[in-house]
Design a protein around this motif. Structure first.
Motif, PDB file in Angstrom:
ATOM      1  N   ARG A 224       0.821  -1.222   0.000  1.00  0.00           N
ATOM      2  CA  ARG A 224       0.000   0.000   0.000  1.00  0.00           C
ATOM      3  C   ARG A 224       0.850   1.264   0.000  1.00  0.00           C
ATOM      4  N   HIS A 230      -3.679   6.360  -5.903  1.00  0.00           N
ATOM      5  CA  HIS A 230      -4.529   6.814  -4.811  1.00  0.00           C
ATOM      6  C   HIS A 230      -4.478   8.340  -4.737  1.00  0.00           C
ATOM      7  N   ILE A 543     -17.689   4.491   5.515  1.00  0.00           N
ATOM      8  CA  ILE A 543     -16.338   3.974   5.268  1.00  0.00           C
ATOM      9  C   ILE A 543     -15.607   3.736   6.587  1.00  0.00           C
ATOM     10  N   LEU A 548     -17.222  -0.048   5.052  1.00  0.00           N
ATOM     11  CA  LEU A 548     -17.335  -0.228   3.611  1.00  0.00           C
ATOM     12  C   LEU A 548     -16.114   0.371   2.922  1.00  0.00           C
ATOM     13  N   SER A 549     -15.779  -0.166   1.756  1.00  0.00           N
ATOM     14  CA  SER A 549     -14.646   0.373   1.008  1.00  0.00           C
ATOM     15  C   SER A 549     -15.065   1.630   0.258  1.00  0.00           C
ATOM     16  N   PRO A 550     -14.141   2.575   0.039  1.00  0.00           N
ATOM     17  CA  PRO A 550     -14.475   3.772  -0.725  1.00  0.00           C
ATOM     18  C   PRO A 550     -15.027   3.458  -2.112  1.00  0.00           C
ATOM     19  N   LYS A 551     -14.506   2.400  -2.748  1.00  0.00           N
ATOM     20  CA  LYS A 551     -15.006   2.016  -4.073  1.00  0.00           C
ATOM     21  C   LYS A 551     -16.474   1.620  -4.010  1.00  0.00           C
ATOM     22  N   ALA A 552     -16.874   0.983  -2.922  1.00  0.00           N
ATOM     23  CA  ALA A 552     -18.251   0.504  -2.794  1.00  0.00           C
ATOM     24  C   ALA A 552     -19.246   1.648  -2.669  1.00  0.00           C
ATOM     25  N   TYR A 608     -13.906   9.405  -4.197  1.00  0.00           N
ATOM     26  CA  TYR A 608     -14.115   8.197  -3.386  1.00  0.00           C
ATOM     27  C   TYR A 608     -13.422   6.978  -4.003  1.00  0.00           C
ATOM     28  N   TYR A 609     -13.586   6.802  -5.302  1.00  0.00           N
ATOM     29  CA  TYR A 609     -13.133   5.565  -5.944  1.00  0.00           C
ATOM     30  C   TYR A 609     -11.618   5.378  -5.814  1.00  0.00           C
TER      31      TYR A 609
END
Length: 611
Positions: A224, A230, A543, A548-552, A608-609
């Motif tokens: 990461r 990112h 989040i 929850l994930s940012p992508k979600a 977000y994504y």
């Protein structure tokens, strides 16, 4: 590089570059009044506004510098292109007032709101800002031309490159003014987009990358802390801290799109308020493409060069664009010539626009205001043309003796930091002037003058004092990032203007504020901002609290944001082609609030994504 080009590349390069001055000179042959020369007769349509704003805002800094930062730092540089707060502020707060007053310059707007001193200070500061940017544009353009012609019989020196850029831009700018510039800017925008997308396509198509999805997978396979795709870096990051992005950088966007003469001049030149709004919103969509063809190509270049050339630790990131052209573009089909033409056009598109803006300020705010108040159109045009020549020679001289052809990494960020000392005071004078009727002229002048001093002061306090405290360094880094400086300077400038307006220099005359006839009240604006932030707080909670994930949540956050604009479309006034009507009364595809909502929703989804 030219020695490596084939005949078809040279033909394409020459033909594409010839289009710009030819189109500009044809327009320049028409007889012009002062309004024609400086504002294109206030007749440009929305697509030309969009092309000119994009061409003015995007330069070779972006094609070279943005890709270089994508290479060295990562996708976080995309924040420079996510500008929806500034576009909303211009479209729905400032634009109607600017155009209703029928001013040529934003300094004239400050004179209406405050006094002639505020107008003069703005002129001085903007000319200095434009001069710094002009020097940077000449510098990057010249070293690009050096690379282009290197190793051939046409090899040129750094000075020759500076003179060539000045000669080409002057060939149509001196005689054609704004009308020539907006036409050439639109052509240059098409060339830049074509060049940028071509480099991105062939870079992402390499087998080592495997397309955009392959790039995401490649990036996701590394730890990461080493990933580049990112949008958020720690608050103590030296270049792009997330705390600075949502404070100082956002304010810089607001300066560029709402109070910067050389960009807003295109909005003043639009044929109607509707064309102005549509054009500026369309330019926001164009800017959103840059992260996906320039910055992502830089990230892809990082992985591609590692795979093909091994250790690239000593590679200069500002050379990444040029190295990609050599590495991935197929030879013998004219693509290299087309890309290099787009790269060169990017330099011209910024230089001509900045020259025109600076000379507009000098001509109307200095020459006509103080030297020859009763100047005829002919005298105004002659002085404006002389100022273009003067600005070119000044820029070349400073570029020659200040910068060297030996670039240092991330030149784009360094130029941004240089300019940011001047901008907070300008933003405060405009924002408080339109949102608070008690803002006084003397208090605004004090904020304008003291802002650069505040910038130096907070930098000194941090770098020579607070940076000795480990807990502070752990949060904000060893040195004060320029984005944090901008935000702190903005707060001090606001405090200065408010404090002086309430004490030493109260504003007892509201004529200046009343002349602006501001349609959006401060309370309405803050309620809309509060509702937007409340919606985002819900998804951020999902989040960090729910997990929850940012992508979600990205798609849902975008949809909820668009819904907010749909709700407000029946509550805010807008100007449609046939005159003032309610925002929701016309065909839905003409509703600027919904287009602005779509731009904001996409931007929020990206934030977000790629978290």
């Amino acid at each position: 590089m030219l020695s490596q080009l084939e005949t078809v590349d040279i033909v394409v390069l020459v033909l594409m570059l010839a289009i710009m001055p030819t189109a500009g000179i044809i327009v320049a042959l028409r007889k012009k009044s002062a309004e024609d020369y400086f504002l294109a007769g206030r007749s440009i349509r929305w697509w030309t506004v969009a092309g000119s704003v994009f061409g003015t805002n995007i330069s070779s800094f972006h094609l070279i510098g943005m890709l270089g930062i994508g290479y060295s730092i990562g996708f976080v540089q995309a924040h420079y292109e996510i500008v929806f707060p500034a576009i909303l502020l211009l479209c729905f707060v400032f634009l109607a007032s600017y155009r209703r007053l029928e001013v040529f310059t934003l300094s004239q707007y400050l004179e209406v709101r405050y006094n002639s001193t505020a107008r003069l200070i703005y002129t001085i500061l903007l000319v200095l800002i434009i001069l710094v940017q002009l020097v940077g544009a000449f510098y990057v353009g010249s070293i690009t031309l050096q690379w282009l012609f290197g190793g051939s019989s046409f090899e040129i020196s750094y000075l020759s490159g500076l003179l060539l850029i000045g000669a080409v831009t002057c060939s149509y700018t001196i005689w054609g003014g704004m009308e020539s510039i907006v036409i050439t800017d639109t052509i240059q925008t098409l060339m830049m987009l074509t060049a940028g997308f071509a480099v991105a396509y062939f870079t992402l198509s390499q087998p080592e990358i495997g397309g955009f999805s392959g790039l995401l997978a490649l990036d996701g396979a590394v730890p990461r802390e080493a990933q580049k795709m990112h949008l958020y870096l720690p608050a103590n990051h030296p270049n792009l801290p997330w705390t600075g992005i949502f404070t100082g950088l956002m304010l810089q966007h607001c300066f560029n799109f709402t109070t910067n003469q050389f960009l807003v001049q295109r909005v003043l030149a639009a044929s109607s308020d509707d064309d102005a709004r549509k054009g500026i919103i369309a330019s926001g969509f164009l800017k959103l493409t840059i992260p996906f063809f320039s910055i992502s190509a830089g990230v892809a270049a990082y992985y591609l060069f590692q795979a093909r050339f091994g250790n690239t630790a000593d590679f200069n990131s500002d050379n990444a664009f040029l190295k990609l052209v050599e590495t991935v573009i197929p030879p013998g089909v004219g693509l290299t010539g087309m890309i290099l033409a787009g790269l060169t056009a990017a330099t011209f598109s910024s230089v001509d626009s900045m020259m025109n803006a600076a000379t507009t300020l000098l001509t109307l705010d200095v020459y006509q205001k103080y030297i020859t108040p009763n100047a005829t159109d002919r005298q105004i045009l002659r002085f404006g043309r002389l100022m273009i020549v003067a600005m070119v020679f000044a820029s070349i001289g400073i570029a020659l003796f200040t910068y060297t052809p030996d670039r240092s990494n991330n030149f784009f960020l360094k130029v941004s930091a240089q300019l940011s000392y001047f901008t907070p005071g300008i933003m405060v004078a405009f924002f408080m002037g339109v949102m608070w009727k008690r803002a006084s002229a003397k208090a605004a002048v004090a904020a304008l003058v003291l802002a650069p001093v505040y910038g130096l002061l907070v930098e000194w306090i941090y770098n020579d004092g607070l940076s000795q405290i480990p807990a502070v360094v752990a949060v904000f880094g060893d040195r004060l990032n320029f984005m944090h400086r901008v935000f702190l300077t903005f707060l001090l400038s606001v405090a200065t203007l408010v404090g002086l307006s309430l004490t030493l220099y109260p504003n007892a005359n509201f004529d200046g504020f009343n002349k602006l006839r501001v349609e959006v009240k401060a309370g309405e604006l803050f309620r809309a901002i509060g509702l937007f932030l409340a919606i985002q707080a819900v998804f951020i909670s999902l989040i960090f609290i729910v997990g929850l994930s940012p992508k979600a949540v990205a798609g849902w956050a975008a949809l909820a944001t668009f819904g907010l604009f749909f709700f407000y479309r029946d509550k805010a006034p807008a100007l449609q082609p046939n005159g003032p009507v309610r925002a929701g009364a016309g065909p839905i595809w003409q509703d600027n609030h919904l287009w602005a909502g779509l731009l904001t929703a996409i931007s929020v989804g990206v934030l977000y994504y790629f978290a």
